[in-house]
Design a protein around this motif. Sequence first.
Motif, mmCIF file in Angstrom:
data_model
loop_
_atom_site.group_PDB
_atom_site.id
_atom_site.type_symbol
_atom_site.label_atom_id
_atom_site.label_comp_id
_atom_site.label_asym_id
_atom_site.label_seq_id
_atom_site.Cartn_x
_atom_site.Cartn_y
_atom_site.Cartn_z
ATOM 1 N N ILE A 99 7.400 -4.662 5.679
ATOM 2 C CA ILE A 99 6.156 -4.920 4.937
ATOM 3 C C ILE A 99 5.594 -3.579 4.475
ATOM 4 C CG2 ILE A 99 3.832 -5.926 5.053
ATOM 5 C CD1 ILE A 99 4.919 -7.492 7.581
ATOM 6 N N ALA A 100 5.494 -3.403 3.156
ATOM 7 C CA ALA A 100 4.885 -2.173 2.633
ATOM 8 C C ALA A 100 3.381 -2.412 2.557
ATOM 9 C CB ALA A 100 5.453 -1.862 1.253
ATOM 10 N N GLY A 101 2.649 -1.719 3.390
ATOM 11 C CA GLY A 101 1.202 -1.959 3.396
ATOM 12 C C GLY A 101 0.479 -1.046 4.375
ATOM 13 N N ASP A 102 -0.842 -1.260 4.451
ATOM 14 C CA ASP A 102 -1.662 -0.440 5.354
ATOM 15 C C ASP A 102 -1.639 -1.070 6.743
ATOM 16 O OD1 ASP A 102 -2.278 0.854 3.010
ATOM 17 O OD2 ASP A 102 -4.089 -0.329 2.681
ATOM 18 N N VAL B 237 3.448 -15.014 0.656
ATOM 19 C CA VAL B 237 4.130 -13.895 1.322
ATOM 20 C C VAL B 237 4.474 -14.288 2.758
ATOM 21 C CG1 VAL B 237 4.098 -11.390 1.719
ATOM 22 C CG2 VAL B 237 2.602 -12.357 -0.028
ATOM 23 N N GLN B 238 3.526 -14.978 3.405
ATOM 24 C CA GLN B 238 3.787 -15.427 4.789
ATOM 25 C C GLN B 238 5.027 -16.324 4.823
ATOM 26 O OE1 GLN B 238 0.073 -17.385 5.689
ATOM 27 N NE2 GLN B 238 -0.925 -15.512 6.390
ATOM 28 N N ALA B 239 5.128 -17.216 3.813
ATOM 29 C CA ALA B 239 6.270 -18.147 3.773
ATOM 30 C C ALA B 239 7.587 -17.384 3.583
ATOM 31 C CB ALA B 239 6.065 -19.152 2.648
ATOM 32 N N PHE C 127 11.030 -8.561 -2.778
ATOM 33 C CA PHE C 127 10.081 -9.480 -3.428
ATOM 34 C C PHE C 127 8.883 -8.670 -3.915
ATOM 35 C CE2 PHE C 127 12.459 -12.191 -0.590
ATOM 36 C CZ PHE C 127 12.653 -13.349 -1.344
ATOM 37 N N ASN C 128 8.534 -8.904 -5.176
ATOM 38 C CA ASN C 128 7.298 -8.259 -5.655
ATOM 39 C C ASN C 128 6.140 -9.194 -5.318
ATOM 40 O OD1 ASN C 128 5.207 -6.983 -6.811
ATOM 41 N ND2 ASN C 128 5.878 -7.225 -8.921
ATOM 42 N N THR C 129 5.511 -8.927 -4.193
ATOM 43 C CA THR C 129 4.436 -9.817 -3.744
ATOM 44 C C THR C 129 3.048 -9.228 -4.026
ATOM 45 O OG1 THR C 129 4.707 -8.843 -1.566
ATOM 46 C CG2 THR C 129 5.784 -10.960 -1.944
ATOM 47 N N ILE C 130 3.013 -8.173 -4.858
ATOM 48 C CA ILE C 130 1.694 -7.643 -5.237
ATOM 49 C C ILE C 130 1.079 -8.687 -6.159
ATOM 50 C CG2 ILE C 130 0.462 -5.808 -6.469
ATOM 51 C CD1 ILE C 130 2.695 -3.931 -5.624
ATOM 52 N N CYS C 131 -0.163 -9.059 -5.866
ATOM 53 C CA CYS C 131 -0.725 -10.176 -6.620
ATOM 54 C C CYS C 131 -1.061 -9.737 -8.045
ATOM 55 C CB CYS C 131 -1.910 -10.744 -5.846
ATOM 56 S SG CYS C 131 -3.447 -10.697 -6.626
ATOM 57 N N SER C 132 -0.916 -10.696 -8.970
ATOM 58 C CA SER C 132 -1.097 -10.366 -10.392
ATOM 59 C C SER C 132 -2.514 -9.859 -10.655
ATOM 60 C CB SER C 132 -0.795 -11.578 -11.253
ATOM 61 O OG SER C 132 -1.558 -12.665 -10.796
ATOM 62 N N SER C 133 -3.480 -10.374 -9.888
ATOM 63 C CA SER C 133 -4.866 -9.944 -10.076
ATOM 64 C C SER C 133 -4.982 -8.441 -9.759
ATOM 65 C CB SER C 133 -5.764 -10.771 -9.168
ATOM 66 O OG SER C 133 -6.870 -10.077 -8.754
ATOM 67 N N ILE D 33 12.273 -6.994 1.827
ATOM 68 C CA ILE D 33 11.080 -6.139 1.637
ATOM 69 C C ILE D 33 9.993 -6.916 0.895
ATOM 70 C CG2 ILE D 33 10.254 -3.870 0.861
ATOM 71 C CD1 ILE D 33 13.188 -3.048 0.488
ATOM 72 N N VAL D 34 8.797 -6.882 1.457
ATOM 73 C CA VAL D 34 7.630 -7.496 0.786
ATOM 74 C C VAL D 34 6.490 -6.476 0.794
ATOM 75 C CG1 VAL D 34 8.169 -9.903 1.415
ATOM 76 C CG2 VAL D 34 6.752 -8.505 2.937
ATOM 77 N N ALA D 35 5.488 -6.732 -0.052
ATOM 78 C CA ALA D 35 4.344 -5.805 -0.104
ATOM 79 C C ALA D 35 3.068 -6.529 0.260
ATOM 80 C CB ALA D 35 4.212 -5.238 -1.516
ATOM 81 N N GLN D 36 2.134 -5.792 0.797
ATOM 82 C CA GLN D 36 0.768 -6.288 0.967
ATOM 83 C C GLN D 36 0.288 -6.621 -0.456
ATOM 84 O OE1 GLN D 36 -1.670 -3.218 2.632
ATOM 85 N NE2 GLN D 36 -3.567 -4.247 2.079
ATOM 86 N N THR D 37 -0.453 -7.696 -0.616
ATOM 87 C CA THR D 37 -0.771 -8.163 -1.985
ATOM 88 C C THR D 37 -1.594 -7.177 -2.809
ATOM 89 O OG1 THR D 37 -2.657 -9.316 -1.081
ATOM 90 C CG2 THR D 37 -0.674 -10.630 -1.443
ATOM 91 N N THR D 38 -2.276 -6.229 -2.137
ATOM 92 C CA THR D 38 -3.118 -5.307 -2.901
ATOM 93 C C THR D 38 -2.530 -3.886 -2.946
ATOM 94 O OG1 THR D 38 -4.423 -5.062 -0.886
ATOM 95 C CG2 THR D 38 -5.317 -6.502 -2.578
ATOM 96 N N GLN D 39 -1.216 -3.782 -2.715
ATOM 97 C CA GLN D 39 -0.581 -2.453 -2.770
ATOM 98 C C GLN D 39 -0.590 -1.869 -4.176
ATOM 99 O OE1 GLN D 39 1.445 -0.041 -0.677
ATOM 100 N NE2 GLN D 39 -0.307 -0.868 0.421
ATOM 101 N N ASP D 40 -0.496 -0.552 -4.253
ATOM 102 C CA ASP D 40 -0.365 0.131 -5.541
ATOM 103 C C ASP D 40 1.072 -0.111 -6.045
ATOM 104 O OD1 ASP D 40 -0.205 1.898 -7.603
ATOM 105 O OD2 ASP D 40 -0.096 3.676 -6.337
#
Length: 576
Positions: A121-124, A105-107, A189-195, A161-168
Motif C-alpha cells: 500500500i503506497a500511502g501515509d 481498494v479494500q475489495a 492498481f491505480n486506486t487514486i481517486c479521480s476527485s 500494489i495499491v495506493a491510498q486514495t489521496t496519494q500524489d
Amino acid sequence: MEIKLAKTAGFCMGVRRAVDAVLEVVQHEMGRRIYTYGPLIHNPQTIELLKNRGITAISRIEDIPDKHQSVLIIRAHGIAPDERKKIKESGVKIIDATCPKVSYVQAIIKKHTAMDYTVIIAGDREHPEVDGLWGYTEGRGIIVSTLTDADKLPAMEKVCIVAQTTQDTDHYAHIVQKIQEKNQQAVVFNTICSSTEKRQEEIITLAAEMDALFVVGGKNSANTCRLADLSRKQNTPTFHIETAEEIKNIDLTPYKSIGVSAGASTPNWIIDQVMDNLAERHSSPHQKVGFLLNLWLWMVKTDFYSALGAGCLALTGMLLQKIPVHISSIAIASLFVYAMHVLNRLAGSKQSGMIGSFREKSYLRFKRYYHLAAIVSLMIALVLSLANSMLSFLFLFFISLAGGLYNMKILPGGLRFQRLKDIPGSKNIFIAAAWGMVTAVLPALNNSQHASAGMAIAFIFTFALVFIRSAMSDIMDIQSDKLLGRETIPVMIGKKKTQVLLKIIVLLLLVILLISAPAGWSSTLSIFLVLCLLYIWICFRLCDRRAGLSGGVIEGLLETSYIITGFAVFCWFVLS
Ligand code: SF4
C-alpha cells in the motif's frame, strides 16, 4: 487583483456522503447518542459544529458508555475488518459511511490477499484510511510511504500494489516504478481517486497561472497539505490556511492574481469566507470601478440593497395594479424589509454564529447600530402607514409582529416545532409572503383599493421573485444549513429538485406575465417584467459555486433581480 476559485475546491463525494449520513442520523435517530469512529473529517471547524449538534468523535469502541442506545458512524476512510467485527459484537448500531472508492481498494486487497499476493500500500503510515486498508492484508501487507521505503523492498513472488486514495499521482508512479525494478510481475492498481487527481491537476494549472495560491483546509488534512505542497513545487508562493482570519496577517500587495483551492474536507462556508475576505481586499486597477464595486458590496452586506429592491417592487406593484404611485408606499416597503431582514439576521445569529455569512463581520461588529437602525426604520414605516389609514397601520403591525415572532419560541420546549422558523421550508415561504404583502397588498390599502386581479398578479410576481432568490441562496448554503440543522427547501428536497422547482416557477410566472396584460388583469408593465425572468434564468447559471464568485457577489447578483424590476418600469415608462 484577480481572484480565482478552483472548480474542484471543497467536499469530495465521499466526504459529502459521510457528512450527509451523519446529519441524516441526527434527524432520524432521536433519543440515541451519536458517535463517529474518529473525527468525521479533518476539519476542526466542522468538527466543532458537529459537536454542537451532539455528535462525538471517539477513538475506541470502549469509549461508548451505553452501546445499545447509541449509533456509531464509520467515516469515509473506512476501518479494518477486525475493528468492524469488534464494533458489531458490541451491540452498537453501525452506519457505514465508508467512501465507495475506499471500499473498492479494500475489495482489491481482500481478493489479492486471499490469492496469496503480498499487497503493498503506497500511502501515509499514520493515515486512518491506510490503517483500515492494511487490516485487509491479514497482517501480511507492506506500507510504503517514500521512495527509500520502496527501494528497501526485496524481490517477491506475487505482488499487488495499491495506493491510498489521496496519494500524489507522480509520487505513486515513482513508487510503482521502483517496486517494479525488482518485481516486474507486480499487479498494479491505480486506486487514486479521480476527485483527488482532478484537484491535483487543477492546482498545478492554477499555480502556473496565478501569482499566489491559498489552499484552504485543516492543517491535519493530508490531502490539503498535499495540495499545498504541489503548489509550492511549482514555485508559486502558497499559503495553507484553515480560516479566513489568517488572511489578515498576509501581505497581498505583491500579488496581482490569487488562486484559491481547498481540500476534500473543507466545507463551502469556510471557502466562502476566504473568498469574501479576499474580495474585500480586492483593488481594481480602475479606481472608479473599484469604488462602485465596493459600494455595491457594502449595500448588499448592510441590506440596503434589499431595501432598495423592495422599493422597486412596491413601485412595480402599484403600476401593475394601475393605482396611483405613492412615495410613502415605496418608503414603507423599503423600511419594513430593511427592518425585518436586520432583526431576523441578528436573532438568527445567536443560534448559528452566522457561519459562512459574508455579513457576519459587519453585523457582529456593529450589532447595536444595526438594532437601532432596524427599530427606527420599523417605527417610521408604522408611522407612515398610520398617516395613510388605520387599516394600513394594523396590517403592517400584524405582519411586523409575525416577522418578529418568526425566530421566537412560541410553543413549549420538547416539541419539535417551537418557532415558526422550525417549520421545514418555512423561511422561503414566510419571507416571500411578507414581501408580497408590503409591495402588493399594502400599497392597495394605502390607496383604499379592494382586492383585484392586479393585486393578485403583483403579489404573485413579488412572491415568486423573492421565493426564487431565497431558495437560490439556500442552494448555495446547503452544506452549512445541513450542519446547523436548518430545514430549508434545498435541504429537504435536494439541490437538483429545488432547481427544477425554481425553473417551473419561472415558466409559470412567464405565462402569467404574458397573459395578464391582454386579459386586462394588469397594466402592460407585466410584459416588460419578462426582463426579470430572463435575468433570473442567467442567474441559474451564474450563481453556482463553480462560477468561483464570492458569497457577497452572488447575493448581490440574486438581489439585482429586484432592481431589474425598477429598470423594467423605466423601459415601460419610456416606451409607452
Ligand atoms: S477523496 Fe476520493 S476516495 Fe477519499 S473520500 Fe473523497 S471521494 Fe472518497
